[in-house]
Design an enzyme around this catalytic site. Structure first.
Site, PDB file in Angstrom:
ATOM      1  CD  GLU A 171       0.193   2.664  -1.488  1.00  0.00           C
ATOM      2  OE1 GLU A 171       0.169   1.927  -0.490  1.00  0.00           O
ATOM      3  OE2 GLU A 171      -0.840   3.091  -2.041  1.00  0.00           O
ATOM      4  CD  GLU A 259      -2.776   1.488  -5.361  1.00  0.00           C
ATOM      5  OE1 GLU A 259      -1.728   1.013  -5.822  1.00  0.00           O
ATOM      6  OE2 GLU A 259      -3.162   1.294  -4.192  1.00  0.00           O
TER       7      GLU A 259
HETATM    8  C1  IDC Z   1      -3.979  -4.908  -2.076  1.00  0.00           C
HETATM    9  C2  IDC Z   1      -4.894  -5.807  -2.861  1.00  0.00           C
HETATM   10  C3  IDC Z   1      -5.073  -7.129  -2.161  1.00  0.00           C
HETATM   11  C4  IDC Z   1      -3.712  -7.737  -1.918  1.00  0.00           C
HETATM   12  C5  IDC Z   1      -2.810  -6.773  -1.152  1.00  0.00           C
HETATM   13  C6  IDC Z   1      -1.405  -7.311  -1.031  1.00  0.00           C
HETATM   14  O1  IDC Z   1      -6.122  -5.148  -3.092  1.00  0.00           O
HETATM   15  O2  IDC Z   1      -5.862  -7.998  -2.935  1.00  0.00           O
HETATM   16  O3  IDC Z   1      -3.837  -8.920  -1.205  1.00  0.00           O
HETATM   17  O4  IDC Z   1      -2.749  -5.541  -1.825  1.00  0.00           O
HETATM   18  O5  IDC Z   1      -0.823  -6.868   0.114  1.00  0.00           O
HETATM   19  C7  IDC Z   1      -2.504  -0.060  -1.642  1.00  0.00           C
HETATM   20  C8  IDC Z   1      -1.518  -0.839  -2.416  1.00  0.00           C
HETATM   21  C9  IDC Z   1      -2.180  -2.012  -3.102  1.00  0.00           C
HETATM   22  C10 IDC Z   1      -3.210  -2.647  -2.201  1.00  0.00           C
HETATM   23  C11 IDC Z   1      -4.331  -1.631  -2.000  1.00  0.00           C
HETATM   24  C12 IDC Z   1      -5.489  -2.153  -1.142  1.00  0.00           C
HETATM   25  O6  IDC Z   1      -0.790  -0.074  -3.319  1.00  0.00           O
HETATM   26  O7  IDC Z   1      -1.184  -2.942  -3.449  1.00  0.00           O
HETATM   27  O8  IDC Z   1      -3.733  -3.762  -2.849  1.00  0.00           O
HETATM   28  N1  IDC Z   1      -3.772  -0.433  -1.416  1.00  0.00           N
HETATM   29  O9  IDC Z   1      -5.048  -2.482   0.132  1.00  0.00           O
HETATM   30  N2  IDC Z   1      -2.309   1.106  -1.051  1.00  0.00           N
HETATM   31  C13 IDC Z   1      -3.422   1.457  -0.408  1.00  0.00           C
HETATM   32  C14 IDC Z   1      -4.374   0.488  -0.624  1.00  0.00           C
END
Ligand code: IDC
Length: 337
Positions: A171, A259
């Site tokens: 992303e 995702e």
């Molecule tokens: C989140 C995980 C969380 C972790 C974080 C790291 O759920 O546990 O601590 O990342 O920064 C995304 C991302 C994905 C995110 C997820 C939720 O690709 O890595 O995971 N998210 O925030 N994009 C939108 C949402």
């Protein structure tokens, strides 16, 4: 007597035919894709197709960061999802986060986990996405050289394996423009193509994979078998983004939802099942492939396992979170399992 025999023969034929129709096909006539049946995938217009030109849709789950949750990267674990009807798993390897590939993580260990994940997916006849999971590193060019090296090394090992899709940047965010992402893609794709000339490649889009219209307005034209990723979290993203997704696909852009979550964009918060339904209806209507975030027992609502679940395979109902139960039911209904 002869009549009875004929009737029995007719019935047998009918059941054999029904069985043949049921096998390998999801409802609505879309082929239930599996590496063993639909083989190497390719992209034509907005569509993802199997080796015989049949429309395919992939659905499955994304791991959490493999550095943090390596215990779920194995065949026994993936089997649970395959048994629900999943045909896809995504291996999320963070780059910039703590212990990420470019942030002091053990690169050899991470590559071993990627190999292990690919093997585990293949054992379960699942397609698998190797995901270069940029996030806090905002701009994919930050670690462009590492990305090129990583993909060169991995594809040298995997070759043109029809089970594997490559996601070159999770992303992009922090204001990274589509022009920057496009230039990055145009450098990384040839590296992958050298060893995997036919693999489907997924490219991120600006603003956490939401501004897909920017890619639609100026797509990458030098390479084929390329798709653009759009991500949604049902609690946060509603009609606007969904309409943008439909418009992009109807305009001919191949979109892949690598995702999504039922909760909000933090990966936590209440599950918005009504919004999720609107999203899934649209995804199915357009035949878009998608992977749900995330395979872990982390204490956050996007995790499919309860925080109390210590099992890493053979999950029971009590092991599954709200997201997990939803995923199981959705996959079962979709695949007819
Ligand atoms: C989140 C995980 C969380 C972790 C974080 C790291 O759920 O546990 O601590 O990342 O920064 C995304 C991302 C994905 C995110 C997820 C939720 O690709 O890595 O995971 N998210 O925030 N994009 C939108 C949402």
């Amino acid at each position: 007597m002869r009549k009875l025999t004929r009737l029995l023969a007719l019935l047998l034929c009918f059941f054999a035919f029904a069985e043949a129709c049921g096998e390998g096909y999801a409802e609505g006539g879309i082929t239930m894709a599996r590496p063993s049946t639909t083989g190497a995938l390719h992209v034509e217009g907005a569509k993802l197709l199997g080796q015989n030109g049949e429309a395919v849709q992939l659905k499955g789950i994304s791991t959490h960061g493999i550095a943090w949750f390596p215990q779920y990267v194995n065949a026994e674990c993936f089997q649970a999802f395959a048994s629900w009807g999943a045909n896809l798993v995504r291996l999320a390897m963070y780059t910039g986060e703590y212990d990420g590939y470019c942030a002091g993580g053990d690169q050899e260990k991470l590559k071993a986990l990627i190999r292990q994940g690919v093997a585990a997916a293949k054992q379960n006849d699942l397609y698998v996405i190797v995901d270069w999971h940029i996030l806090s590193d905002n701009d994919p060019t930050t670690h462009k050289e590492e990305a090129k090296q990583f993909f060169a090394e991995m594809t040298a090992e995997f070759g043109d394996d029809p089970s594997i899709l490559y996601e070159i940047c999770n992303e992009p965010n922090g204001g990274t423009s589509w022009g920057t992402i496009k230039a990055y893609a145009e450098e990384v794709i040839p590296v992958i193509r050298e060893n995997a000339p036919n693999a489907v490649i997924l490219c991120g889009t600006p603003n956490w994979c939401q501004f897909i219209w920017e890619a639609a307005a100026d797509p990458i034209t030098d390479f084929d078998n390329l798709m653009y990723t759009m991500h949604f979290y049902a609690g946060t993203h509603k009609d606007d983004l969904r309409n943008a997704m439909r418009e992009a696909v109807e305009g001919g852009l191949p979109v892949f939802v690598s995702e999504y979550g039922l909760c909000d964009a933090s990966g936590n918060g209440a599950l918005d099942l009504e919004s999720t339904k609107a999203w899934m209806d649209e995804i199915d209507a357009l035949g878009i492939s998608c992977a749900m975030w995330n395979l872990s027992n982390k204490d956050e609502s996007s995790a499919v396992l309860q925080p109390s679940c210590t099992r890493t395979s053979g999950f029971s109902d009590g092991d599954l979170s709200g997201s997990g139960l939803w995923l199981r039911d959705m996959l079962k209904n979709w695949s007819g399992t």
